[in-house]
Design a protein around this motif. Structure first.
Motif, mmCIF file in Angstrom:
data_model
loop_
_atom_site.group_PDB
_atom_site.id
_atom_site.type_symbol
_atom_site.label_atom_id
_atom_site.label_comp_id
_atom_site.label_asym_id
_atom_site.label_seq_id
_atom_site.Cartn_x
_atom_site.Cartn_y
_atom_site.Cartn_z
ATOM 1 N N GLU A 263 10.684 19.375 57.395
ATOM 2 C CA GLU A 263 12.038 19.490 57.033
ATOM 3 C C GLU A 263 12.966 19.508 58.362
ATOM 4 O O GLU A 263 14.113 19.097 58.695
ATOM 5 C CB GLU A 263 12.312 20.652 56.319
ATOM 6 N N GLY B 194 12.459 25.728 46.459
ATOM 7 C CA GLY B 194 12.798 25.256 47.805
ATOM 8 C C GLY B 194 13.883 25.952 48.389
ATOM 9 O O GLY B 194 13.623 26.555 49.491
ATOM 10 N N LYS C 140 13.582 29.003 51.496
ATOM 11 C CA LYS C 140 14.457 28.628 52.689
ATOM 12 C C LYS C 140 15.462 29.908 52.820
ATOM 13 O O LYS C 140 15.454 30.280 54.221
ATOM 14 C CB LYS C 140 15.464 27.426 52.503
ATOM 15 N N PRO D 36 6.905 23.500 47.230
ATOM 16 C CA PRO D 36 8.257 23.796 47.952
ATOM 17 C C PRO D 36 8.061 24.819 48.926
ATOM 18 O O PRO D 36 8.480 24.876 49.910
ATOM 19 C CB PRO D 36 9.257 24.136 46.877
ATOM 20 N N HIS E 174 5.687 23.694 51.838
ATOM 21 C CA HIS E 174 6.502 22.723 52.610
ATOM 22 C C HIS E 174 7.335 23.780 53.646
ATOM 23 O O HIS E 174 7.427 23.651 54.912
ATOM 24 C CB HIS E 174 7.311 21.947 51.978
ATOM 25 N N ASN E 175 7.953 24.655 53.099
ATOM 26 C CA ASN E 175 8.733 25.459 54.061
ATOM 27 C C ASN E 175 8.058 26.397 55.155
ATOM 28 O O ASN E 175 8.387 26.412 56.153
ATOM 29 C CB ASN E 175 9.597 26.464 53.152
ATOM 30 N N SER F 270 6.839 23.995 57.910
ATOM 31 C CA SER F 270 7.783 23.383 58.586
ATOM 32 C C SER F 270 8.068 24.815 59.801
ATOM 33 O O SER F 270 8.721 24.205 60.987
ATOM 34 C CB SER F 270 9.096 23.229 57.831
ATOM 35 N N GLY G 33 12.602 18.385 52.200
ATOM 36 C CA GLY G 33 12.282 19.517 51.451
ATOM 37 C C GLY G 33 13.085 19.386 50.257
ATOM 38 O O GLY G 33 12.621 19.365 49.054
#
Length: 469
Positions: A10, A95, A99, A149, A152-153, A156, A395
């Protein structure tokens, strides 16, 4: 390598402010985080697919143990689809929550709960029948909806730019590898004296152990880790431009929802999920009723295509990166070429597969290997295109397309339930494979003609002329 895989970065378009030499140690805390997430995808996919093989043993005699329960269920495809009833719900919200609050405890809690319901599944099957299994699977699906999700976070913040391809591929390759191992082990265990209930206990315990390990060793960001060295923390944060301390860009929802390249990815993702989950949920039943393989050999043969997919995913990604680095093809052209390999070749194989019967077992297996194995090219196609068109919001894009596309993961087994009224009727399977083939072709057509490899203008919406939020 599950369709959720590889949509990482992201913050991937941010450049390092300074070049810092990588730590001399070959294994750092970032590698521990990566390995934990590899194990997570491995176990999560094992939980996701073990019922596809186990349901054969749950409805037909596979173990010599007379105490192993066998059920007379005629709604197997509905049961297999129930995982996605819960899975599609939390995608986009997961997601955003990861975050805002960090992904660690979401991963710990959801995997723990998912594992508990895995342990309870045999009891729920005996006491509540197929409805109990569907309830358990739907709740497991809801929990797993947080996983990708959140991964992914987390990645990153943990994976340096120069290591992103290698470490990202390693993490998400746990999905297809977990599929292979789960199918084989489920077949072996189901045919043993302990029977099919043991496989749910095994994966339930594995998930709980992972949750404990993540609670102890996992961290949201390098700056929150208590065991990371100053050298490694500086290396990671400098590589990412100290992105862990920067305010995220606001999400340009209107621009995203009106972007043609985003819709192209969405359509490709939906087509992929229909075909992929038609095969992954129905291959064991097809191999059992049409090809008449026993449960143990069935599990090996059902897993073989996914082992080939796992291997070829590294081959295709290497070739794709080579073409891009050498500038033999543009980024957009590369994505479309590999997406076409990943969808059109399997579509052709599925058409021929529909005409196979017990007399053509070897050819049927070869076609399944082609249909599933070559599908791995999509990991270098639409599956990473989110990062190409909007590194800042990849993301969010992943959450959107993964949410909508998994509706098709749910619908595919339900379609089989309606169409296949006699599992031994090859003509009914021809329709199943033919529809999957047509959806592959149409979705790829949309991606080729509407997709893009260019960063979209709305990627930086919310920044002023000085590049600040």
């Amino acid at each position: 390598m599950s369709k959720e895989t590889l949509e990482m970065g992201e913050l991937g378009n941010q450049k390092p402010k300074n070049q810092v030499e990588a730590p001399h140690s070959c294994c750092g805390v970032r590698h521990i985080q990566v390995f934990l997430n590899f194990l997570l995808t491995f176990i999560a996919y094992g939980i996701r697919v073990n019922l596809s093989v186990a349901i054969v043993a749950m409805t037909t005699k596979a173990s010599e143990n007379p105490d192993i329960p066998i059920f007379d269920w005629h709604n197997k495809s509905i049961i297999l689809s129930s995982f996605f009833w819960g899975y599609i719900i939390p995608q986009v919200g997961a997601g955003q929550l990861a975050k805002k609050f960090g992904p660690k405890w979401f991963l710990v809690a959801t995997m723990f709960i998912c594992s508990i319901f895995g342990l309870l599944l045999p009891i729920m099957a005996e006491t509540m029948g197929s409805e109990g299994v569907m309830a358990s699977r739907a709740l497991q699906g809801f929990c797993q909806g947080f996983i990708f999700p959140s991964i992914h976070n987390l990645l990153s913040y943990w994976v340096p730019v120069s290591e992103r391809s290698r470490l990202g591929t390693f993490v998400y390759a746990g999905g297809p590898l977990g599929t292979v191992v789960s199918m084989i082990v489920t077949g072996i265990v189901s045919a043993s004296w302990y029977g099919w209930p043991l496989i749910f206990y095994i994966y339930g315990v594995m998930g709980i152990v992972w949750s404990i390990a993540m609670a102890i060793l996992g961290s949201n960001k390098p700056c929150e880790s208590k065991i990371i060295s100053e050298e490694e923390r500086t290396y990671i944060e400098t590589s990412l431009g100290h992105s862990s301390n920067q305010k995220p860009l606001p999400t340009p929802w209107k621009s995203i929802l009106t972007s043609l390249p985003v819709w192209a990815i969405l359509v490709a993702h939906c087509g992929q999920n229909w075909g992929f989950w038609t095969l992954i949920t129905e291959i064991p039943s097809y191999m059992n009723t049409v090809m008449h393989f026993q449960i143990k050999s069935n599990s090996y043969l059902s897993a073989l295509p996914y082992f080939i997919l796992w291997v070829l995913s590294f081959v295709f990604s290497g070739i794709a990166d080579y073409l891009i680095i050498k500038k033999y093809t543009s980024l957009g052209a590369t994505r479309k070429i590999f997406n076409s390999i990943g969808l059109i070749c399997p579509a052709i194989a599925l058409v021929f597969l529909g005409f196979m019967d017990e007399e053509h077992k070897n050819l049927a297996i070869a076609l399944l290997v082609v249909a599933v194995g070559l599908n791995s090219a999509i990991y270098s196609g639409f599956n990473v295109n989110h990062m190409d068109i909007s590194p800042n919001h990849s993301g969010t894009l992943m959450g959107i397309t993964n949410c909508v596309s998994n509706i098709f993961s749910l619908l595919a087994p339900l379609f089989v339930q309606v169409v296949v009224t006699d599992e031994k009727d090859t003509m009914q399977w021809q329709l199943v494979f033919g529809v999957a083939s047509a959806i592959y072709v149409v979705s790829n057509f949309v991606f080729v003609f509407c997709g893009s490899g260019e960063v979209q203008e709305w990627n930086n919406e919310g920044k002023d002329e000085r590049g600040k939020v």
